[in-house]
Design an enzyme around this catalytic site. Structure first.
Site, mmCIF file in Angstrom:
data_model
loop_
_atom_site.group_PDB
_atom_site.id
_atom_site.type_symbol
_atom_site.label_atom_id
_atom_site.label_comp_id
_atom_site.label_asym_id
_atom_site.label_seq_id
_atom_site.Cartn_x
_atom_site.Cartn_y
_atom_site.Cartn_z
ATOM 1 N N SER A 7 0.839 -1.194 0.000
ATOM 2 C CA SER A 7 0.000 0.000 0.000
ATOM 3 C C SER A 7 0.875 1.246 0.000
ATOM 4 C CB SER A 7 -0.911 0.007 1.226
ATOM 5 O OG SER A 7 -1.454 1.297 1.386
ATOM 6 N N HIS A 32 -1.392 -1.265 -4.184
ATOM 7 C CA HIS A 32 -2.652 -0.914 -3.528
ATOM 8 C C HIS A 32 -2.666 0.600 -3.284
ATOM 9 C CE1 HIS A 32 -6.179 -1.778 -0.988
ATOM 10 N NE2 HIS A 32 -5.705 -0.875 -0.152
ATOM 11 N N ASP A 34 -4.800 3.782 -1.774
ATOM 12 C CA ASP A 34 -5.869 4.159 -0.850
ATOM 13 C C ASP A 34 -6.327 5.584 -1.086
ATOM 14 O OD1 ASP A 34 -6.116 1.818 0.923
ATOM 15 O OD2 ASP A 34 -4.023 2.244 1.376
ATOM 16 N N MET A 36 -8.808 8.500 0.001
ATOM 17 C CA MET A 36 -9.641 8.894 1.160
ATOM 18 C C MET A 36 -10.164 10.305 0.958
ATOM 19 S SD MET A 36 -7.189 7.592 4.204
ATOM 20 C CE MET A 36 -6.454 5.957 4.189
ATOM 21 N N HIS A 65 -8.501 1.378 -3.872
ATOM 22 C CA HIS A 65 -9.422 1.196 -2.744
ATOM 23 C C HIS A 65 -10.046 2.552 -2.435
ATOM 24 C CE1 HIS A 65 -9.687 0.116 1.876
ATOM 25 N NE2 HIS A 65 -10.873 0.298 1.326
ATOM 26 N N MET A 67 -12.091 4.875 -0.423
ATOM 27 C CA MET A 67 -12.732 5.146 0.870
ATOM 28 C C MET A 67 -13.382 6.515 0.757
ATOM 29 S SD MET A 67 -9.737 3.591 3.260
ATOM 30 C CE MET A 67 -8.605 3.572 1.883
ATOM 31 N N MET A 136 -11.605 -5.155 5.774
ATOM 32 C CA MET A 136 -10.785 -4.222 6.548
ATOM 33 C C MET A 136 -10.456 -4.887 7.881
ATOM 34 S SD MET A 136 -10.137 -1.410 4.852
ATOM 35 C CE MET A 136 -9.078 -0.979 6.225
ATOM 36 N N GLY A 141 -8.802 4.483 7.251
ATOM 37 C CA GLY A 141 -8.449 5.890 7.401
ATOM 38 C C GLY A 141 -6.962 6.105 7.630
ATOM 39 N N PHE A 142 -6.309 5.126 8.234
ATOM 40 C CA PHE A 142 -4.903 5.315 8.581
ATOM 41 C C PHE A 142 -4.118 4.017 8.429
ATOM 42 C CE2 PHE A 142 -7.604 8.143 10.972
ATOM 43 C CZ PHE A 142 -7.026 9.385 10.725
ATOM 44 N N GLY A 143 -2.869 4.160 8.044
ATOM 45 C CA GLY A 143 -1.963 3.011 8.048
ATOM 46 C C GLY A 143 -1.388 2.835 9.445
ATOM 47 N N GLY A 144 -0.671 1.751 9.627
ATOM 48 C CA GLY A 144 0.069 1.550 10.874
ATOM 49 C C GLY A 144 -0.763 1.212 12.086
ATOM 50 N N ASP A 174 -6.807 -6.103 4.493
ATOM 51 C CA ASP A 174 -6.217 -4.763 4.466
ATOM 52 C C ASP A 174 -6.154 -4.150 5.860
ATOM 53 O OD1 ASP A 174 -5.246 -2.336 3.675
ATOM 54 O OD2 ASP A 174 -7.054 -1.699 2.614
ATOM 55 N N GLY A 196 1.215 -1.995 4.143
ATOM 56 C CA GLY A 196 1.750 -0.645 4.040
ATOM 57 C C GLY A 196 3.021 -0.503 4.857
HETATM 58 C C1 DX5 Z 1 -6.257 1.925 5.697
HETATM 59 C C2 DX5 Z 1 -5.879 1.510 4.295
HETATM 60 C C3 DX5 Z 1 -4.794 0.498 4.240
HETATM 61 C C4 DX5 Z 1 -3.483 0.936 4.840
HETATM 62 C C5 DX5 Z 1 -2.819 -0.277 5.411
HETATM 63 O O1 DX5 Z 1 -7.426 2.666 5.657
HETATM 64 O O2 DX5 Z 1 -6.991 0.964 3.614
HETATM 65 O O3 DX5 Z 1 -4.586 0.038 2.903
HETATM 66 O O4 DX5 Z 1 -2.630 1.549 3.907
HETATM 67 O O5 DX5 Z 1 -1.686 0.118 6.109
HETATM 68 P P1 DX5 Z 1 -0.920 -0.858 7.073
HETATM 69 O O6 DX5 Z 1 -0.508 -2.073 6.279
HETATM 70 O O7 DX5 Z 1 0.240 -0.032 7.517
HETATM 71 O O8 DX5 Z 1 -1.853 -1.231 8.202
HETATM 72 ZN ZN ZN Z 2 -6.599 -0.024 1.577
#
Ligand code: DX5
Ligand code: ZN
Length: 216
Positions: A7, A32, A34, A36, A65, A67, A136, A141-144, A174, A196
């Site tokens: 991602s 991938h 994202d 938003m 993706h 969102m 999901m 909304g956020f990575g990590g 994801d 990600g």
């Molecule tokens: C979150 C995104 C994910 C995100 C995953 O809303 O849809 O695709 O980038 O990030 P990681 O792998 O860091 O959890």
């Molecule tokens: Zn995603």
């Protein structure tokens, strides 16, 4: 064979070309992306112009993706920007069947994403029409973020539903995917792993992608 989809949300946006070169040289299957809108999710990421540029830097499938609310307004634009797959959220589609048809009629693979609280059973009457179900495993909304363990049960139930109708629908996971949980996700029935932070914050992303790819 698992499909690994790094991602780009976790990549260095100042170095998108280098990040794409790295992914091109890796065993990553899809990229991938994202998108938003600050309405469906409490964050804003990137949109069409960025995807258009990424399209010029890779031949790998772009797994978009969305969102965003009212995704139907933008499906053609994302196709024109270079998307190969478009995934919309169940929670924002009052006419999901129409939206899936819209994506497929453009020659793209169509996906439906479910938030952690949305049961897979709600897909019973649409599953046969869908190429990808994205579960999901964090709140979007956020990575990590940390992986939500209940996702494992959702994979199991969804896999059963897919088998029952003898469909080729892929299960994509994801959020919070790591080198530690990748094998369990695949064993349970996931086909596609989005990653990600696990990829982009690692010392050697190419090697991490290879490790994810080898997990089972
Ligand atoms: C979150 C995104 C994910 C995100 C995953 O809303 O849809 O695709 O980038 O990030 P990681 O792998 O860091 O959890
Ligand atoms: Zn995603």
């Amino acid at each position: 064979m698992s499909i690994i989809a790094p991602s780009l949300l976790a990549s260095n946006f100042l170095k998108l070309k280098e990040e794409c070169d790295m992914l091109n040289a890796s065993s990553a299957d899809w990229l991938h992306l994202d998108v938003m809108d600050g309405r469906f999710v409490p964050n804003i990421s990137f949109g069409l112009p960025v995807i258009e540029h990424i399209r010029t830097a890779t031949k790998k499938p772009l797994d978009v993706h969305l969102m965003i609310v009212e995704p139907e307004k933008y499906i053609v634009d994302f196709k024109n920007a270079g998307a190969d797959h478009i995934t919309v959220h169940y929670e924002v589609c009052n006419h999901l069947h129409r939206n899936i048809e819209q994506i497929k009629n453009l020659g793209l693979k169509a996906g439906v994403a479910l938030n952690p609280h949305t049961p897979v059973s709600l897909l019973e009457d649409i599953l046969a029409d869908v190429d990808i179900v994205l579960l999901m495993s964090v709140n979007p909304g956020f990575g990590g973020q940390k992986f939500i363990p209940n996702t494992i049960d959702k994979i199991r139930s969804l896999k059963k539903m897919i088998h029952q109708i003898n469909s080729k629908t892929l299960i994509e996971i994801d959020g919070g995917v790591t080198l530690e949980n990748a094998a369990a996700l695949l064993h349970t029935g996931a086909n596609v792993l989005v990653a990600g932070n696990t990829v982009f914050k690692s010392e050697n992303p190419v090697d991490t992608i290879a490790k994810l790819k080898a997990a089972y």
